[in-house]
Scaffold this motif. Structure first.
Motif, PDB file in Angstrom:
ATOM      1  N   SER A  30       7.609 102.661 -70.091  1.00  0.00           N
ATOM      2  CA  SER A  30       8.126 103.077 -71.405  1.00  0.00           C
ATOM      3  C   SER A  30       9.382 103.923 -71.246  1.00  0.00           C
ATOM      4  O   SER A  30      10.358 103.759 -71.994  1.00  0.00           O
ATOM      5  CB  SER A  30       7.078 103.886 -72.174  1.00  0.00           C
ATOM      6  OG  SER A  30       6.002 103.081 -72.534  1.00  0.00           O
ATOM      7  N   LEU A  31       9.348 104.820 -70.253  1.00  0.00           N
ATOM      8  CA  LEU A  31      10.496 105.701 -70.028  1.00  0.00           C
ATOM      9  C   LEU A  31      11.745 104.875 -69.717  1.00  0.00           C
ATOM     10  O   LEU A  31      12.828 105.122 -70.270  1.00  0.00           O
ATOM     11  CB  LEU A  31      10.161 106.650 -68.865  1.00  0.00           C
ATOM     12  CG  LEU A  31      11.154 107.766 -68.579  1.00  0.00           C
ATOM     13  CD1 LEU A  31      11.282 108.703 -69.765  1.00  0.00           C
ATOM     14  CD2 LEU A  31      10.713 108.567 -67.344  1.00  0.00           C
ATOM     15  N   GLN A  36      16.951 102.796 -71.379  1.00  0.00           N
ATOM     16  CA  GLN A  36      17.858 101.649 -71.575  1.00  0.00           C
ATOM     17  C   GLN A  36      18.395 101.622 -73.000  1.00  0.00           C
ATOM     18  O   GLN A  36      19.545 101.305 -73.247  1.00  0.00           O
ATOM     19  CB  GLN A  36      17.119 100.333 -71.298  1.00  0.00           C
ATOM     20  CG  GLN A  36      16.996 100.015 -69.817  1.00  0.00           C
ATOM     21  CD  GLN A  36      15.987  98.896 -69.553  1.00  0.00           C
ATOM     22  OE1 GLN A  36      15.323  98.393 -70.470  1.00  0.00           O
ATOM     23  NE2 GLN A  36      15.854  98.522 -68.291  1.00  0.00           N
ATOM     24  N   ILE A  37      17.535 101.990 -73.944  1.00  0.00           N
ATOM     25  CA  ILE A  37      17.959 102.001 -75.352  1.00  0.00           C
ATOM     26  C   ILE A  37      18.860 103.208 -75.632  1.00  0.00           C
ATOM     27  O   ILE A  37      19.612 103.227 -76.587  1.00  0.00           O
ATOM     28  CB  ILE A  37      16.700 102.029 -76.266  1.00  0.00           C
ATOM     29  CG1 ILE A  37      15.948 100.711 -76.139  1.00  0.00           C
ATOM     30  CG2 ILE A  37      17.040 102.270 -77.722  1.00  0.00           C
ATOM     31  CD1 ILE A  37      14.561 100.754 -76.743  1.00  0.00           C
ATOM     32  N   GLY A  38      18.782 104.209 -74.771  1.00  0.00           N
ATOM     33  CA  GLY A  38      19.624 105.395 -74.921  1.00  0.00           C
ATOM     34  C   GLY A  38      18.972 106.480 -75.756  1.00  0.00           C
ATOM     35  O   GLY A  38      19.657 107.298 -76.376  1.00  0.00           O
ATOM     36  N   ALA A  60       6.153 109.372 -72.393  1.00  0.00           N
ATOM     37  CA  ALA A  60       7.543 109.084 -72.020  1.00  0.00           C
ATOM     38  C   ALA A  60       8.507 109.803 -72.969  1.00  0.00           C
ATOM     39  O   ALA A  60       9.516 110.369 -72.533  1.00  0.00           O
ATOM     40  CB  ALA A  60       7.772 107.574 -72.053  1.00  0.00           C
ATOM     41  N   LEU A  61       8.184 109.815 -74.258  1.00  0.00           N
ATOM     42  CA  LEU A  61       9.054 110.484 -75.232  1.00  0.00           C
ATOM     43  C   LEU A  61       9.107 111.988 -74.963  1.00  0.00           C
ATOM     44  O   LEU A  61      10.160 112.614 -75.055  1.00  0.00           O
ATOM     45  CB  LEU A  61       8.556 110.203 -76.661  1.00  0.00           C
ATOM     46  CG  LEU A  61       8.773 108.768 -77.158  1.00  0.00           C
ATOM     47  CD1 LEU A  61       7.932 108.483 -78.404  1.00  0.00           C
ATOM     48  CD2 LEU A  61      10.261 108.513 -77.460  1.00  0.00           C
ATOM     49  N   ALA A  62       7.948 112.561 -74.626  1.00  0.00           N
ATOM     50  CA  ALA A  62       7.913 114.002 -74.309  1.00  0.00           C
ATOM     51  C   ALA A  62       8.741 114.279 -73.055  1.00  0.00           C
ATOM     52  O   ALA A  62       9.451 115.290 -72.982  1.00  0.00           O
ATOM     53  CB  ALA A  62       6.468 114.454 -74.109  1.00  0.00           C
ATOM     54  N   THR A 144      16.198 106.221 -84.727  1.00  0.00           N
ATOM     55  CA  THR A 144      15.903 104.928 -84.082  1.00  0.00           C
ATOM     56  C   THR A 144      14.434 104.558 -84.239  1.00  0.00           C
ATOM     57  O   THR A 144      13.551 105.387 -83.995  1.00  0.00           O
ATOM     58  CB  THR A 144      16.227 105.001 -82.569  1.00  0.00           C
ATOM     59  OG1 THR A 144      17.597 105.378 -82.417  1.00  0.00           O
ATOM     60  CG2 THR A 144      15.995 103.648 -81.892  1.00  0.00           C
ATOM     61  N   LEU A 145      14.214 103.295 -84.616  1.00  0.00           N
ATOM     62  CA  LEU A 145      12.853 102.757 -84.733  1.00  0.00           C
ATOM     63  C   LEU A 145      12.658 101.665 -83.683  1.00  0.00           C
ATOM     64  O   LEU A 145      13.545 100.848 -83.445  1.00  0.00           O
ATOM     65  CB  LEU A 145      12.672 102.128 -86.118  1.00  0.00           C
ATOM     66  CG  LEU A 145      11.354 101.376 -86.317  1.00  0.00           C
ATOM     67  CD1 LEU A 145      10.246 102.344 -86.695  1.00  0.00           C
ATOM     68  CD2 LEU A 145      11.493 100.303 -87.386  1.00  0.00           C
ATOM     69  N   LEU A 146      11.491 101.679 -83.047  1.00  0.00           N
ATOM     70  CA  LEU A 146      11.162 100.627 -82.078  1.00  0.00           C
ATOM     71  C   LEU A 146       9.820 100.021 -82.444  1.00  0.00           C
ATOM     72  O   LEU A 146       8.812 100.725 -82.493  1.00  0.00           O
ATOM     73  CB  LEU A 146      11.060 101.298 -80.711  1.00  0.00           C
ATOM     74  CG  LEU A 146      11.771 100.633 -79.556  1.00  0.00           C
ATOM     75  CD1 LEU A 146      12.021 101.665 -78.494  1.00  0.00           C
ATOM     76  CD2 LEU A 146      10.972  99.487 -79.012  1.00  0.00           C
ATOM     77  N   PHE A 147       9.832  98.737 -82.746  1.00  0.00           N
ATOM     78  CA  PHE A 147       8.593  97.993 -83.015  1.00  0.00           C
ATOM     79  C   PHE A 147       8.379  97.021 -81.858  1.00  0.00           C
ATOM     80  O   PHE A 147       9.310  96.308 -81.467  1.00  0.00           O
ATOM     81  CB  PHE A 147       8.722  97.167 -84.306  1.00  0.00           C
ATOM     82  CG  PHE A 147       8.289  97.868 -85.572  1.00  0.00           C
ATOM     83  CD1 PHE A 147       7.849  99.182 -85.570  1.00  0.00           C
ATOM     84  CD2 PHE A 147       8.315  97.187 -86.792  1.00  0.00           C
ATOM     85  CE1 PHE A 147       7.449  99.809 -86.750  1.00  0.00           C
ATOM     86  CE2 PHE A 147       7.916  97.800 -87.975  1.00  0.00           C
ATOM     87  CZ  PHE A 147       7.481  99.121 -87.950  1.00  0.00           C
ATOM     88  N   GLU A 148       7.155  96.988 -81.364  1.00  0.00           N
ATOM     89  CA  GLU A 148       6.832  96.023 -80.296  1.00  0.00           C
ATOM     90  C   GLU A 148       5.438  95.463 -80.586  1.00  0.00           C
ATOM     91  O   GLU A 148       4.512  96.218 -80.870  1.00  0.00           O
ATOM     92  CB  GLU A 148       6.833  96.761 -78.950  1.00  0.00           C
ATOM     93  CG  GLU A 148       6.547  95.877 -77.757  1.00  0.00           C
ATOM     94  CD  GLU A 148       6.264  96.718 -76.510  1.00  0.00           C
ATOM     95  OE1 GLU A 148       7.084  96.694 -75.594  1.00  0.00           O
ATOM     96  OE2 GLU A 148       5.220  97.413 -76.480  1.00  0.00           O
TER      97      GLU A 148
END
Ligand SMILES: C[S@@+](CC[C@H](N)C(=O)[O-])C[C@H]1O[C@@H](n2cnc3c(N)ncnc32)[C@H](O)[C@@H]1O
Length: 243
Positions: A30-31, A36-38, A60-62, A144-148
């Motif tokens: 995830s990190l 990669q997305i920045g 990963a976000l933390a 930023t939104l990420l949907f998977e």
């Protein structure tokens, strides 16, 4: 057929991280994606993890420096996340992502993610559409939104519908997929070696068959600008900006 909550409570939650193998490797995965997305905290620095599970994305976000709010209906998985998170800036909340009151007051969020197939756990496409609008309303401008989610639009046939998930010396997990027009029925079977030999547990629940373009349409209609969309490894991934 069990509800999503029952399925996690009865069978999946306590085996969820095992099912994915090396926990730290999943966090690193995830990190790497977020880098990669920045993604990095530039404004409010708050991140929302919808259907956080045991926390692959929250952790990963933390690590990137976000203050994370993770929402999930599984108390078992939230407890695991709490244990793993320790002093990290991650708060886990027991609640339904279909109810914006669960997270909105903690926003606005610079980043929102709904990953690892949580989206297909919703009951209808209308709920996905509503979620997109609710999340947009809780985000910062430019966030930023990420949907998977897994792409179940193409039907597997015959024995390809029986999927070995993971096995080790003590436990074997197999899933069988049954296709309906708008849903799939997911039958999970877990075989575990105990003192009395092998035992089996079974449970089934429904997932939505979502297509990438329809989800892109939902996002665009509520004010997201699509930055990228793609498919790989059985997953659809959409990155969008709140505009
Ligand atoms: C496939 S797991 C994904 C977890 C995590 N994002 C990952 O990538 O490992 C789906 C998660 O969503 C949760 N979930 C399903 N429906 C939900 C809902 N309506 N509200 C909150 N959580 C939900 C489940 O309890 C589970 O933890």
């Amino acid at each position: 057929m069990a509800s999503v909550e029952e399925h996690y409570e009865n069978l999946l939650a306590r085996r969820y991280s095992w099912m994915h193998g090396d926990y730290d490797a999943k966090v690193r995965e995830s990190l790497t994606l977020f880098e990669q997305i920045g993604l990095s905290p530039r404004r409010g620095g708050r991140a929302l993890d919808l259907g956080c599970g045991s926390g692959f994305q929250s952790m990963a976000l933390a690590q990137l420096g976000f203050v994370v709010l993770g929402v999930d209906t599984s108390g078992v998985l939230l407890e695991e996340l709490r244990d793993r998170a320790g002093e990290r800036e991650i708060q886990g909340v027991l609640g339904d992502i279909r109810d914006p009151a669960v997270y909105a007051a903690e926003g606005p969020f610079e980043v929102a993610v709904c990953m690892g197939d949580t989206l297909t756990h919703l009951e209808t496409k209308d709920e996905v559409r509503t979620l997109a609008g609710d999340v947009r309303g809780a985000m910062e401008e430019g966030g930023t939104l990420l949907f998977e989610f897994r792409d179940y639009t193409t039907e597997l046939e015959g024995t390809d519908r029986a999927i070995p998930v993971r096995m080790d010396d003590e436990r074997i997990m197999v899933t069988f997929l049954e296709y309906e027009a708008e849903h799939i029925n997911v039958h999970d079977m877990v075989f575990e070696k105990g003192t009395d030999g092998w035992q089996v547990e079974k449970s089934a629940y429904r997932k939505l068959r979502l297509g990438m373009e329809e989800v892109v349409g939902f996002l665009e209609r509520v004010g997201f600008h699509i930055v990228s969309r793609g498919e790989g490894g059985g997953f659809v991934r959409i990155v969008a900006l709140a505009r």
